[in-house]
Design an enzyme around this catalytic site. Structure first.
Site, PDB file in Angstrom:
ATOM      1  N   ARG A 107       0.889  -1.179   0.000  1.00  0.00           N
ATOM      2  CA  ARG A 107       0.000   0.000   0.000  1.00  0.00           C
ATOM      3  C   ARG A 107       0.916   1.214   0.000  1.00  0.00           C
ATOM      4  O   ARG A 107       1.731   1.395   0.923  1.00  0.00           O
ATOM      5  CB  ARG A 107      -0.900   0.007   1.233  1.00  0.00           C
ATOM      6  CG  ARG A 107      -1.548   1.356   1.470  1.00  0.00           C
ATOM      7  CD  ARG A 107      -2.633   1.318   2.513  1.00  0.00           C
ATOM      8  NE  ARG A 107      -3.808   0.650   1.999  1.00  0.00           N
ATOM      9  CZ  ARG A 107      -5.020   0.732   2.558  1.00  0.00           C
ATOM     10  NH1 ARG A 107      -5.202   1.455   3.644  1.00  0.00           N
ATOM     11  NH2 ARG A 107      -6.045   0.101   2.039  1.00  0.00           N
ATOM     12  N   HIS A 134      -7.567   1.161  -6.249  1.00  0.00           N
ATOM     13  CA  HIS A 134      -7.714   0.251  -5.089  1.00  0.00           C
ATOM     14  C   HIS A 134      -8.406  -1.027  -5.575  1.00  0.00           C
ATOM     15  O   HIS A 134      -9.559  -1.311  -5.224  1.00  0.00           O
ATOM     16  CB  HIS A 134      -8.549   0.944  -4.010  1.00  0.00           C
ATOM     17  CG  HIS A 134      -8.457   0.305  -2.654  1.00  0.00           C
ATOM     18  ND1 HIS A 134      -7.675  -0.802  -2.378  1.00  0.00           N
ATOM     19  CD2 HIS A 134      -9.070   0.620  -1.470  1.00  0.00           C
ATOM     20  CE1 HIS A 134      -7.801  -1.128  -1.103  1.00  0.00           C
ATOM     21  NE2 HIS A 134      -8.643  -0.289  -0.533  1.00  0.00           N
ATOM     22  N   GLN A 137     -10.176  -3.730  -3.176  1.00  0.00           N
ATOM     23  CA  GLN A 137     -11.462  -3.301  -2.639  1.00  0.00           C
ATOM     24  C   GLN A 137     -12.586  -3.642  -3.616  1.00  0.00           C
ATOM     25  O   GLN A 137     -13.652  -4.131  -3.227  1.00  0.00           O
ATOM     26  CB  GLN A 137     -11.447  -1.789  -2.379  1.00  0.00           C
ATOM     27  CG  GLN A 137     -12.752  -1.265  -1.815  1.00  0.00           C
ATOM     28  CD  GLN A 137     -13.040  -1.830  -0.435  1.00  0.00           C
ATOM     29  OE1 GLN A 137     -12.212  -1.726   0.449  1.00  0.00           O
ATOM     30  NE2 GLN A 137     -14.214  -2.427  -0.249  1.00  0.00           N
ATOM     31  N   ASP A 225     -17.628   7.228  -0.691  1.00  0.00           N
ATOM     32  CA  ASP A 225     -16.382   7.065   0.063  1.00  0.00           C
ATOM     33  C   ASP A 225     -16.136   8.368   0.808  1.00  0.00           C
ATOM     34  O   ASP A 225     -16.851   9.361   0.592  1.00  0.00           O
ATOM     35  CB  ASP A 225     -15.230   6.733  -0.910  1.00  0.00           C
ATOM     36  CG  ASP A 225     -13.997   6.182  -0.196  1.00  0.00           C
ATOM     37  OD1 ASP A 225     -14.016   6.025   1.035  1.00  0.00           O
ATOM     38  OD2 ASP A 225     -12.999   5.920  -0.900  1.00  0.00           O
ATOM     39  N   CYS A 266     -16.472   1.557   1.223  1.00  0.00           N
ATOM     40  CA  CYS A 266     -15.326   0.676   1.497  1.00  0.00           C
ATOM     41  C   CYS A 266     -14.844   0.771   2.935  1.00  0.00           C
ATOM     42  O   CYS A 266     -14.101  -0.091   3.386  1.00  0.00           O
ATOM     43  CB  CYS A 266     -14.202   0.970   0.514  1.00  0.00           C
ATOM     44  SG  CYS A 266     -13.468   2.607   0.695  1.00  0.00           S
ATOM     45  N   ARG A 294     -13.265  -8.655   1.728  1.00  0.00           N
ATOM     46  CA  ARG A 294     -11.853  -8.352   1.448  1.00  0.00           C
ATOM     47  C   ARG A 294     -11.025  -9.606   1.711  1.00  0.00           C
ATOM     48  O   ARG A 294     -10.123  -9.952   0.945  1.00  0.00           O
ATOM     49  CB  ARG A 294     -11.359  -7.208   2.350  1.00  0.00           C
ATOM     50  CG  ARG A 294     -11.972  -5.837   2.072  1.00  0.00           C
ATOM     51  CD  ARG A 294     -11.534  -5.275   0.744  1.00  0.00           C
ATOM     52  NE  ARG A 294     -10.092  -5.162   0.645  1.00  0.00           N
ATOM     53  CZ  ARG A 294      -9.372  -4.114   1.084  1.00  0.00           C
ATOM     54  NH1 ARG A 294      -9.979  -3.087   1.639  1.00  0.00           N
ATOM     55  NH2 ARG A 294      -8.053  -4.084   0.936  1.00  0.00           N
TER      56      ARG A 294
END
Ligand code: CP
Length: 308
Positions: A107, A134, A137, A225, A266, A294
């Protein structure tokens, strides 16, 4: 060896195979205690490096637990504690880590860091989030949509708010898996034009609609988000709130979508900013299934990367 760097650079058949694998693995674990190892141990004897240059709860824990369930071992590394944070090149770090571990999840901030890691590593590299995308996700999100409502192909997804990195990966998935996306938000926060054009070039209907009430008409899924992402400066907060207040997902907006529309986020969320608690905890919400998935989706991604 497969890297998992982005949804749009992964073949649709491979995405579908990973989603099927994730579903099977989730079903096989139904009711088992979290610490139970999977019946097969495809990562037995394998070491996985999990590198974080940004904070994380879900990505960190779900990868760590996932590797262990598959029989492997993990080391969780903070970018700032590594020489990576003190001037060693990404290329050298990639080559060194490849001598110790079988798989790298990173990440990071810049997409270039991820791409350089993948170019120089001789083991698979997984994108655990960059400023731009991402993909892990969105694998979990597609899995979640399909377990509740069946195939996502042909469905209408509405993204409300900031056209950020998670939105980008939704656009990638739209092109690869054949669904449509309507973005509703202020012009200054539109998704990157490159991603919109890419999805359109693959046949997806991608629309921009500034009016959120119009945008959600006929929506099968509404997604939002945080209004301020991890890489945005704190100074952006007040401006972002002013720009995005009208795009909050609340019960009145959800009521304009299809009656069986789902709501996703998310996480982490700022409750009662981008979405109200009434929506997040309401009957349309599948946010905690997303978080759980996930784990299952990333286990499938790791197996695919390692050819297991
Ligand atoms: N959604 C997500 O990536 O969560 P974390 O930042 O907690 O990993």
């Amino acid at each position: 060896m497969n890297h998992f760097l982005d949804i749009h650079t992964t073949a649709p058949d491979d995405l579908r195979a990973m989603l099927d694998m994730a579903r099977q693995m989730k079903d096989a674990r139904n009711g088992l205690p979290k610490g139970t190892l999977d019946a097969d141990q495809p990562l037995k004897g394998q070491m996985v490096a999990l590198i974080f240059e940004k904070p994380s709860t879900r990505t960190r824990v779900s990868f760590d637990v996932g590797v262990r369930q598959l029989g492997g071992q993990t080391m969780v590394l903070s970018g700032s504690d590594m020489q990576l944070g003190h001037g060693e090149t990404i290329a050298d770090t990639a080559r060194v880590l490849s001598r110790y571990v079988d798989l790298i999840m990173i990440r990071t901030f810049e997409e270039e860091t991820l791409l350089e890691m993948a170019e120089y590593a001789s083991v698979p590299v997984i994108n655990g989030l960059t400023n731009r995308t991402h993909p892990c996700q969105i694998m979990a999100d597609i899995m979640t949509y399909e377990e509740h409502r069946g195939p996502i192909k042909g469905k209408k997804v509405v993204w409300s708010g900031d056209g950020n990195n998670v939105c980008a990966s939704f656009l990638h998935a739209a092109g690869q898996l054949g669904f449509d996306v309507t973005f509703t938000g202020p012009k200054q926060l539109d998704p990157e034009a490159e991603w919109i054009e890419l999805a359109r070039s693959k046949g997806s209907n991608i629309e921009i609609e500034r009016d959120p009430v119009k945008a959600v008409q006929g929506a099968d899924l509404i997604v939002t988000d945080t209004w301020v992402s991890m890489h945005d400066p704190e100074s952006a907060k007040e401006r972002r709130h002013n720009q995005l207040r009208g795009y909050q997902v609340n019960e009145a907006l959800m009521a304009q979508a299809k009656p069986d529309a789902l709501f996703m986020h998310c996480l982490p969320a700022h409750r009662n900013d981008e979405a109200t608690s009434a929506v997040m905890d309401g009957p349309h919400s599948v946010i905690f299934d997303e978080a759980e998935n996930r784990l299952h989706a990333q286990k499938a991604v790791m197996r695919w990367c390692l050819g297991k």
